[in-house]
Scaffold this motif. Structure first.
Motif, PDB file in Angstrom:
ATOM      1  N   ILE A  13      -4.965  10.243   7.187  1.00  0.00           N
ATOM      2  CA  ILE A  13      -5.309   9.795   5.787  1.00  0.00           C
ATOM      3  C   ILE A  13      -6.155   8.515   5.795  1.00  0.00           C
ATOM      4  N   PHE A  14      -7.183   8.195   5.337  1.00  0.00           N
ATOM      5  CA  PHE A  14      -7.873   7.031   5.168  1.00  0.00           C
ATOM      6  C   PHE A  14      -7.753   6.455   3.758  1.00  0.00           C
ATOM      7  N   THR A  15      -7.392   5.391   3.531  1.00  0.00           N
ATOM      8  CA  THR A  15      -7.170   4.701   2.145  1.00  0.00           C
ATOM      9  C   THR A  15      -8.463   4.492   1.659  1.00  0.00           C
ATOM     10  N   ARG A  16      -8.563   4.147   0.327  1.00  0.00           N
ATOM     11  CA  ARG A  16      -9.942   3.746  -0.301  1.00  0.00           C
ATOM     12  C   ARG A  16     -10.837   2.818   0.713  1.00  0.00           C
ATOM     13  N   GLN A  17     -12.132   2.482   0.590  1.00  0.00           N
ATOM     14  CA  GLN A  17     -12.929   1.908   1.365  1.00  0.00           C
ATOM     15  C   GLN A  17     -14.116   1.329   0.802  1.00  0.00           C
ATOM     16  N   GLY A  18     -14.566   0.103   0.953  1.00  0.00           N
ATOM     17  CA  GLY A  18     -15.802  -0.662   0.129  1.00  0.00           C
ATOM     18  C   GLY A  18     -17.020   0.152   0.597  1.00  0.00           C
TER      19      GLY A  18
ATOM     20  N   TYR B 159       8.868  12.132 -13.357  1.00  0.00           N
ATOM     21  CA  TYR B 159       8.311  11.514 -11.894  1.00  0.00           C
ATOM     22  C   TYR B 159       7.506  10.226 -12.529  1.00  0.00           C
ATOM     23  N   LYS B 160       7.554   8.983 -11.779  1.00  0.00           N
ATOM     24  CA  LYS B 160       6.749   7.944 -11.947  1.00  0.00           C
ATOM     25  C   LYS B 160       6.214   7.326 -10.645  1.00  0.00           C
ATOM     26  N   ASN B 161       4.936   7.185 -10.645  1.00  0.00           N
ATOM     27  CA  ASN B 161       4.648   6.518  -9.296  1.00  0.00           C
ATOM     28  C   ASN B 161       3.549   5.355  -9.266  1.00  0.00           C
ATOM     29  N   THR B 162       3.727   4.129  -8.940  1.00  0.00           N
ATOM     30  CA  THR B 162       2.825   3.145  -9.024  1.00  0.00           C
ATOM     31  C   THR B 162       2.405   2.741  -7.641  1.00  0.00           C
ATOM     32  N   SER B 163       0.972   2.681  -7.584  1.00  0.00           N
ATOM     33  CA  SER B 163       0.675   2.495  -6.116  1.00  0.00           C
ATOM     34  C   SER B 163      -0.535   1.586  -6.177  1.00  0.00           C
ATOM     35  N   TYR B 164      -0.896   0.819  -4.858  1.00  0.00           N
ATOM     36  CA  TYR B 164      -1.732  -0.114  -4.801  1.00  0.00           C
ATOM     37  C   TYR B 164      -2.353  -0.015  -3.307  1.00  0.00           C
ATOM     38  N   SER B 165      -3.752  -0.261  -3.286  1.00  0.00           N
ATOM     39  CA  SER B 165      -4.193  -0.518  -1.746  1.00  0.00           C
ATOM     40  C   SER B 165      -5.058  -1.520  -1.717  1.00  0.00           C
ATOM     41  N   ILE B 166      -5.252  -2.021  -0.782  1.00  0.00           N
ATOM     42  CA  ILE B 166      -6.240  -3.164  -0.482  1.00  0.00           C
ATOM     43  C   ILE B 166      -6.831  -2.780   0.858  1.00  0.00           C
TER      44      ILE B 166
ATOM     45  N   GLU C 115     -10.453  -5.916  10.667  1.00  0.00           N
ATOM     46  CA  GLU C 115     -10.078  -4.980   9.398  1.00  0.00           C
ATOM     47  C   GLU C 115      -8.450  -5.189   9.280  1.00  0.00           C
ATOM     48  N   THR C 116      -8.247  -5.562   7.824  1.00  0.00           N
ATOM     49  CA  THR C 116      -6.700  -5.092   7.645  1.00  0.00           C
ATOM     50  C   THR C 116      -6.654  -4.365   6.245  1.00  0.00           C
ATOM     51  N   HIS C 117      -5.675  -3.651   6.127  1.00  0.00           N
ATOM     52  CA  HIS C 117      -5.461  -2.701   4.995  1.00  0.00           C
ATOM     53  C   HIS C 117      -3.987  -2.395   4.883  1.00  0.00           C
ATOM     54  N   ALA C 118      -3.732  -2.009   3.558  1.00  0.00           N
ATOM     55  CA  ALA C 118      -2.329  -1.978   3.267  1.00  0.00           C
ATOM     56  C   ALA C 118      -2.313  -0.947   2.092  1.00  0.00           C
ATOM     57  N   MET C 119      -1.269  -0.271   2.051  1.00  0.00           N
ATOM     58  CA  MET C 119      -1.099   0.795   0.937  1.00  0.00           C
ATOM     59  C   MET C 119       0.484   0.717   0.550  1.00  0.00           C
ATOM     60  N   ARG C 120       0.836   0.807  -0.747  1.00  0.00           N
ATOM     61  CA  ARG C 120       2.182   0.788  -1.394  1.00  0.00           C
ATOM     62  C   ARG C 120       2.396   1.608  -2.653  1.00  0.00           C
ATOM     63  N   ALA C 121       3.410   2.547  -2.399  1.00  0.00           N
ATOM     64  CA  ALA C 121       3.848   3.534  -3.517  1.00  0.00           C
ATOM     65  C   ALA C 121       5.171   3.257  -3.839  1.00  0.00           C
ATOM     66  N   ILE C 122       5.440   3.129  -5.112  1.00  0.00           N
ATOM     67  CA  ILE C 122       6.973   2.974  -5.626  1.00  0.00           C
ATOM     68  C   ILE C 122       7.218   4.087  -6.655  1.00  0.00           C
ATOM     69  N   ALA C 123       8.128   4.719  -6.473  1.00  0.00           N
ATOM     70  CA  ALA C 123       8.328   6.044  -7.248  1.00  0.00           C
ATOM     71  C   ALA C 123       9.827   6.274  -7.675  1.00  0.00           C
ATOM     72  N   ASP C 124       9.895   6.638  -8.880  1.00  0.00           N
ATOM     73  CA  ASP C 124      11.074   7.069  -9.480  1.00  0.00           C
ATOM     74  C   ASP C 124      11.071   8.600  -9.884  1.00  0.00           C
ATOM     75  N   ASN C 125      12.048   9.259  -8.853  1.00  0.00           N
ATOM     76  CA  ASN C 125      12.103  10.606  -9.067  1.00  0.00           C
ATOM     77  C   ASN C 125      13.321  11.235  -9.596  1.00  0.00           C
TER      78      ASN C 125
ATOM     79  N   VAL D 164      12.096   5.492  -4.623  1.00  0.00           N
ATOM     80  CA  VAL D 164      11.334   5.820  -3.391  1.00  0.00           C
ATOM     81  C   VAL D 164      10.380   4.772  -3.078  1.00  0.00           C
ATOM     82  N   VAL D 165      10.064   4.250  -1.931  1.00  0.00           N
ATOM     83  CA  VAL D 165       9.009   3.342  -1.414  1.00  0.00           C
ATOM     84  C   VAL D 165       8.325   3.779  -0.221  1.00  0.00           C
ATOM     85  N   GLN D 166       6.837   4.301  -0.275  1.00  0.00           N
ATOM     86  CA  GLN D 166       6.305   4.580   0.825  1.00  0.00           C
ATOM     87  C   GLN D 166       5.009   3.346   0.939  1.00  0.00           C
ATOM     88  N   GLN D 167       5.198   2.784   2.200  1.00  0.00           N
ATOM     89  CA  GLN D 167       4.250   1.455   2.440  1.00  0.00           C
ATOM     90  C   GLN D 167       3.762   1.603   4.032  1.00  0.00           C
TER      91      GLN D 167
END
Length: 606
Positions: free
Chosen positions: A146-151, A216-223, A236-246, A258-261
């Motif tokens: 999986i490739f996260t969002r790109q410029g 279910y709730k999911n808040t996510s960020y990527s850079i 290149e540096t990259h990060a992705m974090r998802a915080i979920a309440d299930n 839950v945390v996926q990072q």
């Protein structure tokens, strides 16, 4: 087929920071080097950001279920446990990477696809077939990267949507690129009241009767930030974090945080036209805290630290060599007291590629040195032949292995279960024959394969004490065929994928649990002016929920509709109607799946 490394370097750079539609056919997962889908001597599926947006899916499993040879079993709706079976292998036989960093739970041994945010994904590459000779443990069924969002250019995105079951989604992002720099920053919020995940009872499913909505709730960020220097060096540096309440159904704890990072760093350096070096390092986290029903809180936090150093050598236009080293450290922090809480793995690999006229040859070998299991060698051999300028044939043989997870090995002894530290890795060998072609308006592929898995890890219980443990006992043989046809012309799109497989336990002759033998998916869409209409039909044959093949789950078909309308170049409205016929079906016994569902969203792009 092969490029000079200066060309490869530019392809990789462009892939990282330019618009997706400029290089839609370049893949890097099949050989750990850049090549086109048509040149790849493997069964490869690429899902682009355009494909994701056209599907209007809200979750990653929804997008993956149309991939040939891939089957999905869900235990409810949004956020509920999801198993991905690639070519009939086990759900822990698929290696998952996010931007080159290995992800997944070291304790459970699987990846939580249900929590990985689709809004943060730019591209997905699925390689079917063994890839342990390149990636080590887990790649028996294949690899999903999986490739996260790109410029891309200069871009601002905003969207807001709502749907059935009080489902809401908000997305905001900004991205851009110049000649030597690229960046992206995205955020998303998805929440839903959901539906009752489990129609269980005290003897099956979730072993309780809890008829409520499981939200279910999911808040996510990527850079992502990157720069190319004048001396042929990119960083290149990259990060992705998802915080979920299930929320889920259970007689014990019935809610989880839950945390996926994933955090990573990558650098490429082109020493000359014949030698390219790359370094990729990162860390992934899979964390969960379970509570509710006045149950004692429990937590399972695993961390995977990875590093890879790779050298690509081009001796001539027809000869190239890849030499690399991988490092992996798995660490566990849990309320459950495991006997061992960490282990490391060192892997060295080599792959040689040769091309002469119409013939291509790939040979690869790898040795992994695991802290617990010692050394393990795997390899692959692929022969390709260009039948014509438009058609290619290949035959491949590969071996793979899967190291046991921490739960199987070290789960503390209890009245009903205990881990088995004497387990050894599962091993496999596969052979595949493939044919693929491309014409002016369409691309197609057809593949047949056979995979044999030895020393499969299986649960066994004592008939007197009923206490169980995991042992290396099972053997499986999986035979299958999968294929795809993709056609585009004059605003029309027509896609067909299908697979047939027989995942058989050699000891009993039964089918492996929760895999459908037949899957067929067809999609038809037309884009005219400012509008686009799409229709898709996914159908699967029956499957069994248990290894004894006593609990039969009926086959099903799902009809989905999508519609887009662009008011102008900046504003659009999108609508999706899933499971139009309101089909009731199960992919895991006692667990409900999504019935008829609608979603409408407004999008701004500048």
């Amino acid at each position: 087929m092969y490029f000079r490394f200066s060309s490869i370097f530019l392809l990789l750079y462009s892939f990282s920071c330019l618009a997706e539609n400029t290089l839609p056919e370049v893949v890097v997962t099949a050989t750990r080097s850049a090549q086109t889908v048509d040149d790849a001597l493997a069964s490869v599926t690429v899902i682009t950001r355009e494909d994701i947006e056209n599907s209007q899916a809200l979750t990653l499993p929804e997008v993956l279920r149309a991939v040939p040879g891939l089957d999905i079993s869900t235990s409810g709706g949004f956020g509920q446990p999801t198993s991905v079976f690639l070519r009939g292998t086990e759900s822990d036989h698929v290696l998952v990477l996010v931007d080159g960093v290995k992800v997944g739970s070291a304790t459970a041994g699987i990846t939580a696809f249900q929590h990985l945010p689709l809004s943060q994904i730019e591209r997905i590459e699925i390689v079917r077939g063994p890839r342990s000779s390149l990636y080590g443990s887990e790649a028996i069924g294949g690899v999903i990267q999986i490739f996260t969002r790109q410029g891309k250019g200069k871009r601002v995105e905003l969207s807001a949507g709502m749907g059935a079951d009080r489902t809401y989604e908000l997305t905001a992002g900004v991205s851009g690129s110049t000649k030597d720099n690229w960046y992206s920053l995205y955020a998303n919020r998805l929440e839903t009241d959901g539906f009752n995940a489990c129609d269980g009872n005290t003897s099956g499913g979730c072993f309780t009767v809890e008829p409520d909505g499981d939200g279910y709730k999911n808040t996510s960020y990527s850079i992502r930030l990157g720069h190319r220097f004048e001396n042929n060096l990119t960083v290149e540096t990259h990060a992705m974090r998802a915080i979920a309440d299930n929320q889920y159904d259970s007689s014990g704890a019935n809610e989880a945080n839950v945390v996926q990072q994933v955090i990573g760093f990558k650098t490429d350096y082109l020493l000359n036209d014949s030698w390219q070096m790359s370094l990729n390092a990162g860390e992934s986290r899979d964390e969960s805290e379970n509570f509710g029903h006045n149950a004692t809180r429990s937590f399972f936090n695993t961390k995977r630290t990875t590093a890879s150093f790779q050298n690509n050598f081009l001796y001539s236009e027809a000869n190239s060599l890849i030499i690399g080293y991988d490092y992996l450290l798995d660490e566990v922090d849990s309320s459950t007291d495991f006997a061992e809480k960490s282990r490391n793995n060192h892997g060295v690999f080599l792959e040689y590629q040769y091309q002469s006229g119409k013939t291509d040859l790939i040979m690869g070998v790898r040795q992994d040195d695991n802290e617990q299991f010692g050394k393990h060698s795997t390899g692959n051999l692929v022969l390709g032949y260009a039948v014509s300028e438009q058609t290619r044939f290949f035959i491949s043989y590969g071996t793979a292995f899967k190291a046991p997870n921490f739960n199987d090995l070290y789960w503390p002894d209890s009245a009903f279960f205990g881990g088995n530290p004497n387990l050894v890795p599962e091993e496999s060998e596969s052979i595949e024959i493939g044919l693929k072609g491309e014409q002016a308006y369409y691309r197609w592929s057809l593949n047949a394969y056979r995979t044999k898995i030895d020393k499969m890890i299986s649960y066994q219980s004592d008939p007197v004490t009923f206490k169980g443990t995991m042992i290396n006992i099972d053997q499986a043989q999986i035979k299958g065929i999968d294929g795809a046809l993709n056609w585009r012309k004059a605003g029309w799109e027509f896609n067909i994928t299908g697979s047939w497989l027989k995942p058989e336990d050699e000891k009993t002759g039964n089918l492996l649990a929760r895999r459908a033998k037949k899957t067929f998916n067809v999609e038809l869409a037309e884009k005219r002016g400012a509008g686009r209409l799409g229709i898709s039909w996914l159908t699967q044959s029956h499957r069994y929920d248990d290894s004894a093949n006593k609990q039969r789950l009926s086959g099903y078909g799902i009809l989905n509709l999508t519609a887009d309308y662009y008011f102008n170049k900046n504003w659009a409205i999108k609508t999706r109607l899933e499971n139009v016929l309101d089909k009731e079906y199960e992919t895991a016994r006692f667990y409900n799946t999504q019935r008829r569902f609608w979603f409408v969203s407004l999008h701004y792009l500048h």
